[in-house]
Design a protein around this motif. Sequence first.
Motif, mmCIF file in Angstrom:
data_model
loop_
_atom_site.group_PDB
_atom_site.id
_atom_site.type_symbol
_atom_site.label_atom_id
_atom_site.label_comp_id
_atom_site.label_asym_id
_atom_site.label_seq_id
_atom_site.Cartn_x
_atom_site.Cartn_y
_atom_site.Cartn_z
ATOM 1 N N GLY A 1 69.787 31.121 76.906
ATOM 2 C CA GLY A 1 69.241 31.207 78.258
ATOM 3 C C GLY A 1 70.087 31.988 79.234
ATOM 4 N N LEU A 2 71.142 32.666 78.759
ATOM 5 C CA LEU A 2 72.048 33.387 79.651
ATOM 6 C C LEU A 2 71.745 34.873 79.754
ATOM 7 C CD1 LEU A 2 75.391 31.586 78.767
ATOM 8 C CD2 LEU A 2 73.939 31.240 80.784
ATOM 9 N N SER A 3 70.754 35.339 79.031
ATOM 10 C CA SER A 3 70.330 36.741 79.121
ATOM 11 C C SER A 3 68.819 36.786 79.251
ATOM 12 C CB SER A 3 70.747 37.523 77.864
ATOM 13 O OG SER A 3 72.143 37.575 77.756
ATOM 14 N N LEU A 4 68.356 37.617 80.177
ATOM 15 C CA LEU A 4 66.923 37.758 80.432
ATOM 16 C C LEU A 4 66.545 39.225 80.421
ATOM 17 C CD1 LEU A 4 66.593 35.505 83.634
ATOM 18 C CD2 LEU A 4 66.273 34.781 81.251
ATOM 19 N N VAL A 5 65.315 39.495 80.036
ATOM 20 C CA VAL A 5 64.683 40.785 80.299
ATOM 21 C C VAL A 5 63.513 40.468 81.218
ATOM 22 C CG1 VAL A 5 63.431 42.744 79.331
ATOM 23 C CG2 VAL A 5 65.420 41.814 78.119
ATOM 24 N N ALA A 6 63.427 41.211 82.308
ATOM 25 C CA ALA A 6 62.417 40.900 83.319
ATOM 26 C C ALA A 6 61.849 42.171 83.935
ATOM 27 C CB ALA A 6 63.035 40.042 84.426
ATOM 28 N N ARG A 7 60.638 42.063 84.418
ATOM 29 C CA ARG A 7 60.088 43.095 85.293
ATOM 30 C C ARG A 7 60.489 42.689 86.708
ATOM 31 N NH1 ARG A 7 55.753 41.938 82.087
ATOM 32 N NH2 ARG A 7 54.588 41.091 83.812
ATOM 33 N N TYR A 8 61.337 43.502 87.316
ATOM 34 C CA TYR A 8 61.831 43.208 88.657
ATOM 35 C C TYR A 8 61.124 44.115 89.641
ATOM 36 C CZ TYR A 8 64.786 42.150 92.552
ATOM 37 O OH TYR A 8 65.215 41.738 93.784
ATOM 38 N N ARG A 9 60.704 43.545 90.746
ATOM 39 C CA ARG A 9 59.974 44.306 91.752
ATOM 40 C C ARG A 9 60.524 43.975 93.127
ATOM 41 N NH1 ARG A 9 56.180 47.128 93.009
ATOM 42 N NH2 ARG A 9 54.674 46.936 94.639
ATOM 43 N N ASN A 10 60.685 45.018 93.951
ATOM 44 C CA ASN A 10 60.941 44.795 95.371
ATOM 45 C C ASN A 10 60.247 45.898 96.164
ATOM 46 O OD1 ASN A 10 62.715 47.035 95.592
ATOM 47 N ND2 ASN A 10 64.523 45.762 95.268
ATOM 48 N N ASP A 11 60.213 45.720 97.477
ATOM 49 C CA ASP A 11 59.481 46.666 98.329
ATOM 50 C C ASP A 11 60.172 48.022 98.441
ATOM 51 O OD1 ASP A 11 57.608 44.698 98.731
ATOM 52 O OD2 ASP A 11 58.263 44.199 100.763
ATOM 53 N N THR A 12 61.446 48.105 98.072
ATOM 54 C CA THR A 12 62.188 49.363 98.163
ATOM 55 C C THR A 12 61.962 50.243 96.942
ATOM 56 O OG1 THR A 12 63.879 48.278 99.482
ATOM 57 C CG2 THR A 12 64.484 50.379 98.445
ATOM 58 N N TRP A 13 62.119 49.666 95.750
ATOM 59 C CA TRP A 13 62.115 50.451 94.515
ATOM 60 C C TRP A 13 60.852 50.305 93.687
ATOM 61 C CZ3 TRP A 13 65.864 53.681 95.079
ATOM 62 C CH2 TRP A 13 67.022 53.309 95.728
ATOM 63 N N GLY A 14 59.970 49.394 94.043
ATOM 64 C CA GLY A 14 58.803 49.153 93.195
ATOM 65 C C GLY A 14 59.203 48.282 92.017
ATOM 66 N N MET B 1 61.068 38.540 90.187
ATOM 67 C CA MET B 1 61.187 38.853 88.771
ATOM 68 C C MET B 1 60.183 38.067 87.937
ATOM 69 S SD MET B 1 65.143 37.435 88.358
ATOM 70 C CE MET B 1 65.412 38.054 86.770
ATOM 71 N N GLU B 2 59.594 38.770 86.982
ATOM 72 C CA GLU B 2 58.728 38.156 85.983
ATOM 73 C C GLU B 2 59.465 38.259 84.659
ATOM 74 O OE1 GLU B 2 54.729 39.624 85.880
ATOM 75 O OE2 GLU B 2 54.558 39.589 88.057
ATOM 76 N N ILE B 3 59.775 37.119 84.060
ATOM 77 C CA ILE B 3 60.608 37.075 82.868
ATOM 78 C C ILE B 3 59.768 37.420 81.638
ATOM 79 C CG2 ILE B 3 62.208 35.675 81.509
ATOM 80 C CD1 ILE B 3 62.934 36.107 84.553
ATOM 81 N N GLU B 4 60.236 38.425 80.889
ATOM 82 C CA GLU B 4 59.587 38.801 79.632
ATOM 83 C C GLU B 4 60.192 38.051 78.452
ATOM 84 O OE1 GLU B 4 59.878 43.032 79.173
ATOM 85 O OE2 GLU B 4 58.418 43.423 80.751
ATOM 86 N N SER B 5 61.525 37.884 78.456
ATOM 87 C CA SER B 5 62.187 37.195 77.340
ATOM 88 C C SER B 5 63.515 36.630 77.817
ATOM 89 C CB SER B 5 62.415 38.154 76.170
ATOM 90 O OG SER B 5 63.304 39.191 76.530
ATOM 91 N N GLN B 6 64.013 35.652 77.046
ATOM 92 C CA GLN B 6 65.327 35.085 77.301
ATOM 93 C C GLN B 6 66.040 34.912 75.967
ATOM 94 O OE1 GLN B 6 65.548 31.016 78.816
ATOM 95 N NE2 GLN B 6 63.574 30.518 77.882
ATOM 96 N N SER B 7 67.363 34.957 76.009
ATOM 97 C CA SER B 7 68.155 34.714 74.802
ATOM 98 C C SER B 7 68.108 33.224 74.470
ATOM 99 C CB SER B 7 69.596 35.165 75.022
ATOM 100 O OG SER B 7 70.172 34.428 76.086
ATOM 101 N N ALA B 8 68.546 32.896 73.259
ATOM 102 C CA ALA B 8 68.510 31.502 72.814
ATOM 103 C C ALA B 8 69.314 30.583 73.734
ATOM 104 C CB ALA B 8 69.030 31.399 71.380
#
Length: 107
Positions: free
Chosen positions: A71-84, A62-69
């Motif tokens: 730190g308990l919520s994240l938006v991320a670009r998630y990548r794996n070999d199955t789904w891209g 995961m590459e984190i794009e943002s986090q809540s103040a």
Amino acid sequence: MTISVDRLTEPAVRAFVGALNANDRESFQAALGPDATMSDDGSDRDLHEWTDREIFSSRGRMEIESQSADGLSLVARYRNDTWGEMRTAWTFKVEGGKVARFETGQA
């Protein structure tokens, strides 16, 4: 722009993401509480089966794009070999310094 793992504000989330990105199953398990649970796209899943399939055997990252103040919520670009790669949201419940529950799904 992404947020580096060491800049995540919640220590338990930082340990979770760091272990996930290192594909370090032992450290990942150590970041979780003893009775940790999770859900994917709103459905509860077996944590050990899901993490094996979606993270460890498919080299999740995961590459984190943002986090809540807090730190308990994240938006991320998630990548794996199955789904891209996909944009995902992650929320965490932390108890006793460990991740007690995480929920993920498409953002």
